[in-house]
Design a protein around this motif. Sequence first.
Motif, PDB file in Angstrom:
ATOM      1  N   ALA A   2       4.835 -24.178  -3.573  1.00  0.00           N
ATOM      2  CA  ALA A   2       5.170 -23.415  -4.915  1.00  0.00           C
ATOM      3  C   ALA A   2       6.729 -23.714  -5.000  1.00  0.00           C
ATOM      4  O   ALA A   2       7.101 -23.922  -6.141  1.00  0.00           O
ATOM      5  CB  ALA A   2       4.556 -22.033  -4.612  1.00  0.00           C
ATOM      6  N   ASP A   3       7.556 -23.534  -3.913  1.00  0.00           N
ATOM      7  CA  ASP A   3       8.660 -23.728  -4.253  1.00  0.00           C
ATOM      8  C   ASP A   3       9.464 -25.128  -3.940  1.00  0.00           C
ATOM      9  O   ASP A   3      10.595 -25.033  -3.932  1.00  0.00           O
ATOM     10  CB  ASP A   3       9.828 -22.599  -3.433  1.00  0.00           C
ATOM     11  N   THR A   5       9.333 -26.892  -1.129  1.00  0.00           N
ATOM     12  CA  THR A   5       9.815 -27.270   0.058  1.00  0.00           C
ATOM     13  C   THR A   5       8.864 -27.733   1.225  1.00  0.00           C
ATOM     14  O   THR A   5       7.578 -27.133   1.002  1.00  0.00           O
ATOM     15  CB  THR A   5      10.252 -25.863   0.665  1.00  0.00           C
ATOM     16  N   GLU A   8       7.217 -25.342   5.242  1.00  0.00           N
ATOM     17  CA  GLU A   8       7.564 -23.986   5.524  1.00  0.00           C
ATOM     18  C   GLU A   8       6.866 -23.341   6.740  1.00  0.00           C
ATOM     19  O   GLU A   8       5.458 -23.769   7.043  1.00  0.00           O
ATOM     20  CB  GLU A   8       7.150 -23.115   4.236  1.00  0.00           C
ATOM     21  N   VAL A  59      15.822 -14.205   1.996  1.00  0.00           N
ATOM     22  CA  VAL A  59      15.488 -14.607   0.521  1.00  0.00           C
ATOM     23  C   VAL A  59      15.340 -13.480  -0.060  1.00  0.00           C
ATOM     24  O   VAL A  59      14.529 -12.430   0.267  1.00  0.00           O
ATOM     25  CB  VAL A  59      13.977 -15.238   0.766  1.00  0.00           C
ATOM     26  N   GLU A  63      12.838 -15.354  -5.238  1.00  0.00           N
ATOM     27  CA  GLU A  63      13.879 -16.688  -4.950  1.00  0.00           C
ATOM     28  C   GLU A  63      12.870 -17.404  -4.007  1.00  0.00           C
ATOM     29  O   GLU A  63      12.327 -17.103  -3.130  1.00  0.00           O
ATOM     30  CB  GLU A  63      15.132 -16.083  -4.167  1.00  0.00           C
ATOM     31  N   SER A  64      12.983 -18.735  -4.225  1.00  0.00           N
ATOM     32  CA  SER A  64      12.363 -19.679  -3.159  1.00  0.00           C
ATOM     33  C   SER A  64      13.393 -20.016  -2.025  1.00  0.00           C
ATOM     34  O   SER A  64      14.416 -19.547  -2.055  1.00  0.00           O
ATOM     35  CB  SER A  64      12.190 -21.095  -4.036  1.00  0.00           C
ATOM     36  N   LEU A  65      12.665 -20.623  -1.060  1.00  0.00           N
ATOM     37  CA  LEU A  65      13.526 -20.992   0.249  1.00  0.00           C
ATOM     38  C   LEU A  65      14.814 -21.887  -0.246  1.00  0.00           C
ATOM     39  O   LEU A  65      15.927 -21.418   0.042  1.00  0.00           O
ATOM     40  CB  LEU A  65      12.867 -21.318   1.209  1.00  0.00           C
ATOM     41  N   GLN A  67      16.402 -22.129  -3.122  1.00  0.00           N
ATOM     42  CA  GLN A  67      17.273 -21.402  -3.865  1.00  0.00           C
ATOM     43  C   GLN A  67      18.186 -20.202  -3.114  1.00  0.00           C
ATOM     44  O   GLN A  67      19.125 -20.153  -3.141  1.00  0.00           O
ATOM     45  CB  GLN A  67      16.736 -20.446  -4.799  1.00  0.00           C
TER      46      GLN A  67
END
Length: 178
Positions: A2-3, A5, A8, A59, A63-65, A67
């Motif tokens: 979703a972010d 990355t 994860e 985090v 917020e995404s990782l 970000q």
Amino acid sequence: MADGTRGEIEAGPAPGLPVRRTARIVLADDADRILLFRFVDPDSLTPGGVWWGTPGGGVDDGESLPQAAARELFEETGLRVPAQRFDRVVGGNRGVARFAGRERWFENHYYFLRAEGFVLDPAGWQEIERGLIAEHRWWSAAQLAATDAIIHPPGLARILPELLAGRLPDEPVDLGRA
């Protein structure tokens, strides 16, 4: 993901503790040294309450990782890097730790980033960082491998030569207990 990355780490069982997800950065300079902060927290679970660790932190909600990695890097070093540069988690670890008087289940995600020719600026440090970070230092892979100091993550010295050579893992490497 979703972010955006890759890789994860999987969430682990939090034994009835609050979960703290972090985005951390293995930051290398043009001389193949990495930046570590020396933390002093007598209330931690770390023997002696002193350890060296990478820049990075929690985090925030929503917020995404990537970000979080970009924000934390700026706050702790003054280095501004777009969140898009944090596109691959190279390592991770998780476990119980006490930090700043609170015991939590940590899920730490590590990114690798090179930054040439910058001087650390601690102006963005929050109160917690000003209270716990005693110093910073640039470490070579040889210094990291030879030290008796406690390093977080514990497996950093093992993967650092590959990271510095530009060989990033396809999936996050387990870096030992948090």
